[in-house]
Design a protein around this motif. Sequence first.
Motif, mmCIF file in Angstrom:
data_model
loop_
_atom_site.group_PDB
_atom_site.id
_atom_site.type_symbol
_atom_site.label_atom_id
_atom_site.label_comp_id
_atom_site.label_asym_id
_atom_site.label_seq_id
_atom_site.Cartn_x
_atom_site.Cartn_y
_atom_site.Cartn_z
ATOM 1 N N ARG A 115 0.794 -0.930 0.155
ATOM 2 C CA ARG A 115 -0.026 -0.256 -0.079
ATOM 3 C C ARG A 115 1.110 1.218 0.209
ATOM 4 N NH1 ARG A 115 -5.383 -1.067 0.283
ATOM 5 N NH2 ARG A 115 -5.167 1.610 -1.213
ATOM 6 N N THR A 116 1.881 1.468 -0.327
ATOM 7 C CA THR A 116 3.394 2.498 -0.209
ATOM 8 C C THR A 116 3.987 1.989 -1.333
ATOM 9 O OG1 THR A 116 4.508 1.830 1.023
ATOM 10 C CG2 THR A 116 2.838 3.101 2.497
ATOM 11 N N LEU A 117 4.584 3.171 -1.816
ATOM 12 C CA LEU A 117 5.401 3.162 -3.537
ATOM 13 C C LEU A 117 6.603 2.031 -2.677
ATOM 14 C CD1 LEU A 117 6.312 3.585 -6.116
ATOM 15 C CD2 LEU A 117 7.446 5.984 -5.291
ATOM 16 N N GLY A 118 6.775 2.414 -1.218
ATOM 17 C CA GLY A 118 8.161 1.899 -0.646
ATOM 18 C C GLY A 118 8.259 0.342 -0.747
ATOM 19 N N GLU A 119 6.809 -0.293 -0.241
ATOM 20 C CA GLU A 119 6.844 -1.522 -0.163
ATOM 21 C C GLU A 119 6.425 -2.144 -1.422
ATOM 22 O OE1 GLU A 119 4.077 -4.410 2.162
ATOM 23 O OE2 GLU A 119 3.096 -2.921 1.993
ATOM 24 N N ILE A 120 5.878 -1.543 -2.762
ATOM 25 C CA ILE A 120 6.271 -1.849 -3.970
ATOM 26 C C ILE A 120 7.187 -1.921 -4.205
ATOM 27 C CG2 ILE A 120 5.278 -1.480 -6.289
ATOM 28 C CD1 ILE A 120 3.136 0.052 -5.504
ATOM 29 N N THR A 121 8.686 -1.404 -4.552
ATOM 30 C CA THR A 121 9.930 -1.288 -4.757
ATOM 31 C C THR A 121 10.292 -2.190 -3.528
ATOM 32 O OG1 THR A 121 10.230 0.705 -3.501
ATOM 33 C CG2 THR A 121 9.369 1.208 -5.607
ATOM 34 N N ALA A 122 10.192 -1.792 -2.830
ATOM 35 C CA ALA A 122 11.046 -3.081 -2.024
ATOM 36 C C ALA A 122 10.244 -4.521 -2.101
ATOM 37 C CB ALA A 122 10.696 -3.011 -0.306
ATOM 38 N N ARG A 123 9.500 -4.890 -2.679
ATOM 39 C CA ARG A 123 9.474 -6.128 -3.082
ATOM 40 C C ARG A 123 9.730 -6.414 -4.414
ATOM 41 N NH1 ARG A 123 2.666 -7.162 -1.500
ATOM 42 N NH2 ARG A 123 2.703 -7.177 0.545
ATOM 43 N N LEU A 124 9.870 -5.472 -5.945
ATOM 44 C CA LEU A 124 10.496 -5.910 -7.046
ATOM 45 C C LEU A 124 11.893 -5.683 -6.482
ATOM 46 C CD1 LEU A 124 8.510 -3.069 -8.324
ATOM 47 C CD2 LEU A 124 8.181 -5.143 -8.880
ATOM 48 N N VAL A 125 12.644 -5.082 -5.981
ATOM 49 C CA VAL A 125 13.662 -5.558 -5.496
ATOM 50 C C VAL A 125 14.335 -6.614 -4.762
ATOM 51 C CG1 VAL A 125 16.094 -4.490 -3.627
ATOM 52 C CG2 VAL A 125 14.915 -2.939 -4.895
ATOM 53 N N ALA A 126 13.076 -6.707 -4.066
ATOM 54 C CA ALA A 126 13.513 -8.921 -3.201
ATOM 55 C C ALA A 126 13.295 -9.691 -4.381
ATOM 56 C CB ALA A 126 12.377 -8.809 -1.900
ATOM 57 N N ALA A 127 12.832 -9.846 -5.551
ATOM 58 C CA ALA A 127 11.944 -10.741 -6.121
ATOM 59 C C ALA A 127 13.492 -10.423 -7.356
ATOM 60 C CB ALA A 127 11.301 -10.280 -7.572
ATOM 61 N N ARG A 128 14.559 -9.172 -7.253
ATOM 62 C CA ARG A 128 15.187 -9.753 -8.306
ATOM 63 C C ARG A 128 16.379 -10.245 -7.529
ATOM 64 N NH1 ARG A 128 17.506 -9.739 -13.156
ATOM 65 N NH2 ARG A 128 19.512 -8.171 -13.416
ATOM 66 N N ALA A 129 16.722 -9.952 -6.213
ATOM 67 C CA ALA A 129 18.088 -10.405 -5.822
ATOM 68 C C ALA A 129 17.814 -11.696 -5.883
ATOM 69 C CB ALA A 129 17.916 -9.916 -4.523
ATOM 70 N N ALA A 130 16.203 -12.506 -5.815
ATOM 71 C CA ALA A 130 16.087 -13.844 -5.086
ATOM 72 C C ALA A 130 16.890 -13.963 -6.434
ATOM 73 C CB ALA A 130 14.496 -13.675 -5.252
ATOM 74 N N ALA A 131 16.599 -13.505 -8.393
ATOM 75 C CA ALA A 131 16.697 -14.299 -9.153
ATOM 76 C C ALA A 131 17.276 -13.102 -10.169
ATOM 77 C CB ALA A 131 15.165 -14.378 -9.853
ATOM 78 N N PRO A 132 18.980 -12.867 -9.865
ATOM 79 C CA PRO A 132 18.775 -11.709 -10.402
ATOM 80 C C PRO A 132 19.819 -12.479 -12.180
ATOM 81 C CG PRO A 132 20.674 -13.238 -9.284
ATOM 82 C CD PRO A 132 19.038 -13.419 -9.228
ATOM 83 N N ASP A 133 19.469 -13.512 -12.848
ATOM 84 C CA ASP A 133 19.117 -13.905 -13.968
ATOM 85 C C ASP A 133 18.250 -13.571 -14.645
ATOM 86 O OD1 ASP A 133 21.973 -13.575 -13.622
ATOM 87 O OD2 ASP A 133 21.962 -16.276 -13.100
ATOM 88 N N VAL A 134 17.022 -12.840 -14.623
ATOM 89 C CA VAL A 134 15.441 -13.423 -15.242
ATOM 90 C C VAL A 134 16.078 -11.781 -15.576
ATOM 91 C CG1 VAL A 134 14.470 -14.294 -13.499
ATOM 92 C CG2 VAL A 134 14.619 -11.818 -13.446
ATOM 93 N N PRO A 135 15.867 -11.854 -16.947
ATOM 94 C CA PRO A 135 15.734 -10.666 -18.133
ATOM 95 C C PRO A 135 14.353 -9.629 -17.866
ATOM 96 C CG PRO A 135 14.532 -12.620 -19.264
ATOM 97 C CD PRO A 135 14.718 -12.908 -17.652
ATOM 98 N N ARG A 136 13.707 -10.312 -17.110
ATOM 99 C CA ARG A 136 12.579 -8.988 -16.478
ATOM 100 C C ARG A 136 12.113 -9.188 -15.449
ATOM 101 N NH1 ARG A 136 12.126 -11.079 -21.339
ATOM 102 N NH2 ARG A 136 12.693 -9.466 -23.456
ATOM 103 N N VAL A 137 11.481 -8.028 -14.828
ATOM 104 C CA VAL A 137 11.412 -8.121 -13.345
ATOM 105 C C VAL A 137 9.588 -8.249 -13.677
ATOM 106 C CG1 VAL A 137 10.615 -6.806 -11.265
ATOM 107 C CG2 VAL A 137 12.751 -7.557 -11.774
ATOM 108 N N LEU A 138 9.123 -9.072 -13.065
ATOM 109 C CA LEU A 138 6.791 -8.567 -13.467
ATOM 110 C C LEU A 138 6.457 -8.917 -12.553
ATOM 111 C CD1 LEU A 138 7.341 -11.667 -16.781
ATOM 112 C CD2 LEU A 138 7.368 -9.516 -16.174
ATOM 113 N N GLY A 139 5.504 -8.047 -11.907
ATOM 114 C CA GLY A 139 4.376 -7.879 -10.913
ATOM 115 C C GLY A 139 3.310 -7.356 -11.302
ATOM 116 N N GLY A 140 2.005 -7.530 -10.956
ATOM 117 C CA GLY A 140 0.731 -7.742 -11.022
ATOM 118 C C GLY A 140 0.251 -7.224 -9.741
ATOM 119 N N GLY A 141 -0.530 -6.105 -9.575
ATOM 120 C CA GLY A 141 -2.219 -6.352 -8.834
ATOM 121 C C GLY A 141 -2.357 -5.008 -7.825
ATOM 122 N N TRP A 142 -1.011 -3.625 -8.443
ATOM 123 C CA TRP A 142 -0.957 -2.966 -7.316
ATOM 124 C C TRP A 142 -2.442 -1.952 -7.764
ATOM 125 C CZ3 TRP A 142 -0.819 1.804 -10.510
ATOM 126 C CH2 TRP A 142 -0.877 1.479 -11.871
#
Length: 564
Positions: A94-121
């Motif tokens: 429910r905040t921009l900070g929480e949105i970006t934190a989840r994206l950064v965490a997803a990227r860190a968990a899978a650093p080799d994926v070509p894109r970061v994909l999310g939804g539902g915001w």
Amino acid sequence: MSRRAVYVNARVFTASEPEWAEAIAVDGGTILAVGSEAEARAVLAAADALPDRATDADVVDLDGRLVLPGVIDAHTHLVMMGEALGRVGLTDARTLGEITARLVAARAAAPDVPRVLGGGWLFDSVPGGAPTAAMLDAALPDVPVYLDANDYHSCWVNSAALAELGITRDTPDPLGGRIGRDAGGEPDGMLYETAAQQYAWEHLAEQTTDADRDAAVERTIAAYLAAGVTGVVDMAFDELGLAAFRRAAERRGGALPIRVVAHWFVANTGDATANLAQVARAVDLAREASSPWLRVAGIKLVLDGVIDACTAAMRHPYADGSNAEPIWPLDALEPVVAAADAAGLQIAMHAIGDAASGIALDALEHAHAVNGERDRRHRIEHLEYVDRADVARLARLGVVASMQPVHADPAIWANWAAMLGDERADRGFPWTEITDAGAVLAFSTDAPTAPHEALPNLYVAATRRSALDASFPANHPEVAVPLADAVRHATRDAAFSCREEAVRGRIGPGLAADFAVVDRDPFALGDDALLEARVIRTVVAGRTVYEASDAESRPEEDAGRAVA
């Protein structure tokens, strides 16, 4: 387990008459009897006495649990849902900070994926309700980021994604869509309506393999069966989705564990001949793809956008003075609707704003005039704000109102109401107004624009309270529907919406043996029990296709096991 069984010691809500029973006798994929345990056993025994019949029926003691007809999610997007289940979920961020934190965490968990994909915001989770590429660039500047909005009518991307898509200040807006731009005319990171479809989604589809789509289909099937959903109606089927579900059936010897009805997506190309060619393809598929497990029933047309992004077509402007043109003007819509109607296809039209639903009804009236009167069973999807006079027209034309209770969840209501900014917000999602007028109301979730789980959807329908956040007050509880009616709208009426009410949607003799066993009984415990209840068994065509593990099927207090 044998497909010949008698289910006893249950509290069976039939969605029919009589409304309650305590046992079900099943032979193969069909219900033989519903009633008392003695009645069910007697009917099964009589069947056993017939020549060449085995007498190996199982007896399943359900320990006083609630049994519901299998839910039919009458509007969903199957491949998209499976893809969303594999992406970063952002609805409760429910905040921009929480949105970006989840994206950064997803990227860190899978650093080799070509894109970061999310939804539902949600728009009101972003400062000023105005997402920009720069907000995402600050967290992830070096990898393309694609985030579908909660309503799946817009896509928020970062600068790397804009570059990957080749979108510049000179890129034109597509028909029915818009590329968001800043004050200087540069793309700002938002793609609305067909701009999201034609740029972001088509690009991502090109990067997606059949194996990816197969995995998405399997995630969707598993998730729905665990939720007690035995049938679905896909509202944007295409060649890729059709091929993916045919492969899923082939992997299982020709059948599926869930019943799929599909509406073929028809886009407004701006060319009348091309539009009618899409209808012709749907006509061919309605003949070719027709089995008890997978069939094409009709077409789907998107007439407008959504209120949250001010892209739904309204008769009066939004609070900011803006408005949106329909994606399908009436002169383009009428020949497509008339052609599909003449061919016997069901027509489903996405119409959220009152201007769009008025156009949809105008087109259907035209089809009645040119093709004559008969039972059509056409549908309008969503109807979030509809003119009172058009509610009466809806009923007169026999149009099914296909609506999603979870879209009225109070936790996501504020931005919706703010965009309208006036008394129109008090008539949002007028379920009882529609049924009082005599129209059929079918419930669904529109997953992945909302959670796919059936029981929370019923909770919102019965209470107008939030299934996401209990701190929000009820949202216009005067138009909530009683729980029994909510279940009927999600089962019996959902079956009616796809012309299958004589086959399924209720628990009764001669109908498909599709039902779900629930570990808590909200009829006995109250509506709040829907938020804690879990499906512990799902049966489709007499087969148990989902059964909760011991860890998932937790003990229940005696008070929750009321018997008839």
